[in-house]
Design an enzyme around this catalytic site. Structure first.
Site, PDB file in Angstrom:
ATOM      1  N   MET A  37       0.817  -1.204   0.000  1.00  0.00           N
ATOM      2  CA  MET A  37       0.000   0.000   0.000  1.00  0.00           C
ATOM      3  C   MET A  37       0.848   1.250   0.000  1.00  0.00           C
ATOM      4  O   MET A  37       0.336   2.349  -0.165  1.00  0.00           O
ATOM      5  CB  MET A  37      -0.933  -0.004   1.216  1.00  0.00           C
ATOM      6  CG  MET A  37      -0.408   0.648   2.476  1.00  0.00           C
ATOM      7  SD  MET A  37      -1.614   0.559   3.816  1.00  0.00           S
ATOM      8  CE  MET A  37      -0.917   1.759   4.929  1.00  0.00           C
ATOM      9  N   ALA A  38       2.162   1.143   0.204  1.00  0.00           N
ATOM     10  CA  ALA A  38       2.999   2.333   0.347  1.00  0.00           C
ATOM     11  C   ALA A  38       4.335   2.148  -0.353  1.00  0.00           C
ATOM     12  O   ALA A  38       4.743   1.035  -0.692  1.00  0.00           O
ATOM     13  CB  ALA A  38       3.213   2.643   1.827  1.00  0.00           C
ATOM     14  N   GLU A  39       5.035   3.273  -0.551  1.00  0.00           N
ATOM     15  CA  GLU A  39       6.386   3.271  -1.108  1.00  0.00           C
ATOM     16  C   GLU A  39       7.318   3.937  -0.102  1.00  0.00           C
ATOM     17  O   GLU A  39       6.891   4.762   0.714  1.00  0.00           O
ATOM     18  CB  GLU A  39       6.421   4.017  -2.449  1.00  0.00           C
ATOM     19  CG  GLU A  39       5.881   5.433  -2.388  1.00  0.00           C
ATOM     20  CD  GLU A  39       5.790   6.097  -3.740  1.00  0.00           C
ATOM     21  OE1 GLU A  39       6.346   5.522  -4.699  1.00  0.00           O
ATOM     22  OE2 GLU A  39       5.176   7.175  -3.849  1.00  0.00           O
TER      23      GLU A  39
ATOM     24  N   LYS B  55       7.680   7.185   4.305  1.00  0.00           N
ATOM     25  CA  LYS B  55       6.687   6.233   3.815  1.00  0.00           C
ATOM     26  C   LYS B  55       5.483   7.001   3.287  1.00  0.00           C
ATOM     27  O   LYS B  55       4.907   7.832   4.007  1.00  0.00           O
ATOM     28  CB  LYS B  55       6.267   5.295   4.952  1.00  0.00           C
ATOM     29  CG  LYS B  55       5.298   4.191   4.544  1.00  0.00           C
ATOM     30  CD  LYS B  55       5.073   3.234   5.711  1.00  0.00           C
ATOM     31  CE  LYS B  55       4.189   2.066   5.336  1.00  0.00           C
ATOM     32  NZ  LYS B  55       4.004   1.114   6.433  1.00  0.00           N
TER      33      LYS B  55
ATOM     34  N   ASP C  59       0.087  -9.180  12.052  1.00  0.00           N
ATOM     35  CA  ASP C  59       0.860  -9.539  10.857  1.00  0.00           C
ATOM     36  C   ASP C  59       2.310  -9.845  11.223  1.00  0.00           C
ATOM     37  O   ASP C  59       3.250  -9.376  10.583  1.00  0.00           O
ATOM     38  CB  ASP C  59       0.800  -8.409   9.831  1.00  0.00           C
ATOM     39  CG  ASP C  59       1.209  -8.871   8.431  1.00  0.00           C
ATOM     40  OD1 ASP C  59       1.240 -10.096   8.200  1.00  0.00           O
ATOM     41  OD2 ASP C  59       1.515  -8.015   7.589  1.00  0.00           O
TER      42      ASP C  59
END
Length: 534
Positions: free
Chosen positions: A1-3, A22, A128
């Protein structure tokens, strides 16, 4: 969902602090659900202050969306570490696995029992916990990452009915079923991670996510000590308690599990210095690449160095842990019932009968071929054995003439290098090189005939490596020089027989002879009490 991006903040006097930026990926920035998860992660972890949890420093918004400024961690995650070991055909040391799991349990206990600055209990469930979200820095510090899907009291994001979040192969049974979660769900995930790192294979791998979820709920779980015999039974018991499908039978909290790991592991646990030594051995190239990348931010690295560093950091992290093929029948615990074999019913239809007949013929043909090959193999053994026995009898019956001038044996072998004890003066420069004294051979006849000399034997050259694990930890000397403190991995030594001096916690001197062969690694794992005192 992120870079992710590498960034830094600077100040007077050359002050510089590196961070990770992020940002939500452009194609999901308009997704309200992702934005709420992003804000949850920032809000949850910004309040955390634990050495084994990656910190969040800042949350902001630019024209292109939200961003987080997070702690920059120079290290590798557990997937990358196991991949590096597999490439070297080495097994991840059990002491490394146990120490990492212990620190993760303490980080989780902090999150599960978190008290907000207001004084109100605000427990956080990670949801997670997996190898990809656990990093070990090059200094040997364990960091738990990515609370992006964590479940916290009062979180903005709500899980929709009928959906689950997490990495499927590491979910707890209650997470798969969509039940309400508590901290014991994360401890099950830690148990999965420990089982995989200890046995070297995936525990709940499947063809797809549904297959993995079914295995989590139903598949037998083998005891680690049955799959890998060198694993202590006490350690295996800790893993199996964490993997109980009934959460009431698991550890009550992360602190209890951490203490159980410490009690079961004992002297096997690695400290941060030992972990750092192993990380430097495995990732020397990536450490150099990270340094080059940081230097580029300071303007001291050229573009060629930066490009090389980026290639090194983007290299393939594999291979990954393979799928477990042998479901060994476990003993006790959560997997006391062996896997049921599928019941084979009668064949239906002519096509099915033809397939069965063809299969039977093929199996019979393969069986006959196998019998022929085994017969040839046994015959070759018999013929070879008979020839060997005949040749041995010829050698034993041969006449051996005694040496007319036997020489006395020397008190020591001058070919072996001589090393002094710690604190003693160094030997002469040439004493560690294999030398052979040239002596004349006895005369062939009684008259004064010519004498021949034996050629000087050339010194053995080359280098090999030594991996030495001594429990409890001990200092290792070769002569006056200290080689290091155990565990030591791939220490380069000259070829030959080396006399090493081992000094443990009791300060007694012990002597260990180690043969080093050219181009090979001598691997030794010993208890200190097994090494003789000298």
């Amino acid at each position: 969902m992120a870079e992710l991006f590498l960034g830094f903040t600077s100040g007077p006097g050359g002050f510089r602090k590196y961070v990770v930026i992020k940002r939500i990926l452009p194609d999901v920035r308009d997704n309200a659900q992702f934005e709420r998860m992003f804000l949850d992660e920032a809000r949850i972890t910004a309040a955390f202050n634990h050495p084994n949890i990656a910190q969040v420093f800042d949350l902001g918004q630019e024209d292109d969306g939200l961003y987080l400024a997070m702690e920059f961690i120079a290290g590798q995650n557990l997937n990358q570490i196991t991949g590096a070991c597999l490439r070297r055909h080495e097994q991840l040391p059990i002491g490394f696995t146990l120490s990492v799991a212990r620190d993760v349990c303490m980080a989780l206990h902090y999150a599960h029992t978190f008290i907000a600055p207001s004084g109100e209990p605000s427990p956080v469930i990670h949801r997670d916990v997996a190898q990809k979200n656990i990093m070990v820095t090059y200094d040997g510090v364990v960091k738990l990452l990515d609370f992006g899907i964590a479940k916290a009291k009062g979180s903005l994001e709500r899980t929709s009915a009928g959906t689950v979040k997490g990495t499927t192969g590491y979910m707890s049974p209650e997470q798969v079923r969509g039940d309400k979660l508590d901290g014991r769900s994360d401890l099950f995930s830690v148990g999965v991670m420990m089982h995989e790192l200890i046995t070297g294979a995936r525990l709940f791998a499947g063809k797809n996510e549904r297959d993995e979820m079914v295995k989590i709920l139903e598949a037998p779980i083998p005891w680690p000590s049955h799959v890998t015999p060198h694993v202590p039974e006490a350690v295996s018991k800790v893993v199996m308690q964490a993997l109980e499908r009934s959460r009431e039978k698991r550890f009550a909290n992360g602190r209890d599990m951490a203490r159980a790991i410490e009690s079961a592991a004992g002297h096997l646990l690695m400290d941060s210095d030992h972990r750092a030594s192993m990380m430097k051995e495995l990732f020397a190239e990536r450490m150099a690449a990270t340094r080059s990348l940081l230097e580029s931010a300071e303007g001291t690295a050229n573009s060629a160095m930066v490009d090389k560093a980026k290639r090194a950091l983007r290299a393939d992290d594999g291979p990954y842990l393979p799928e477990r093929v042998d479901d060994s029948t476990p003993q006790g615990g959560v997997a006391s019932v062996p896997r049921k074999q599928p019941r084979r019913g009668p064949a239906k239809g002519a096509g099915r009968q033809a397939d069965v007949a063809d299969t039977a013929k093929t199996e019979a043909k393969d069986s006959r071929l196998s019998n022929v090959l085994w017969g040839l193999f046994l015959l070759s053994i018999l013929v070879g054995g008979a020839y060997g026995a005949w040749r041995l009898s010829q050698v034993l019956n041969a006449t051996v003439e005694a040496d007319p001038n036997p020489k006395e044996l020397q008190k020591f072998d001058s070919k072996l290098p001589v090393f002094r004890e710690p604190g003693m003066p160094e030997p002469d420069a040439g004493s560690a090189v294999a030398q052979v004294k040239v002596e004349p051979t006895p005369p062939v006849h009684e008259d004064k005939g010519p004498k021949t000399e034996r050629p000087t034997e050339a010194p053995v050259r080359g280098k090999g490596k030594l991996t030495l694990v001594v429990t409890p930890d001990a200092d290792v000397y070769r002569g006056k020089k200290k080689l290091g403190r155990t565990p030591m991995f791939n220490v380069t030594l000259p070829v030959g027989e080396h006399k090493l001096f081992i000094f443990g916690p009791d300060k007694k001197k012990r002597v260990l002879s180690v043969p080093i062969q050219p181009g090979k690694t001598e691997k030794l794992r010993l208890a200190l009490k097994e090494i003789p005192e000298g």
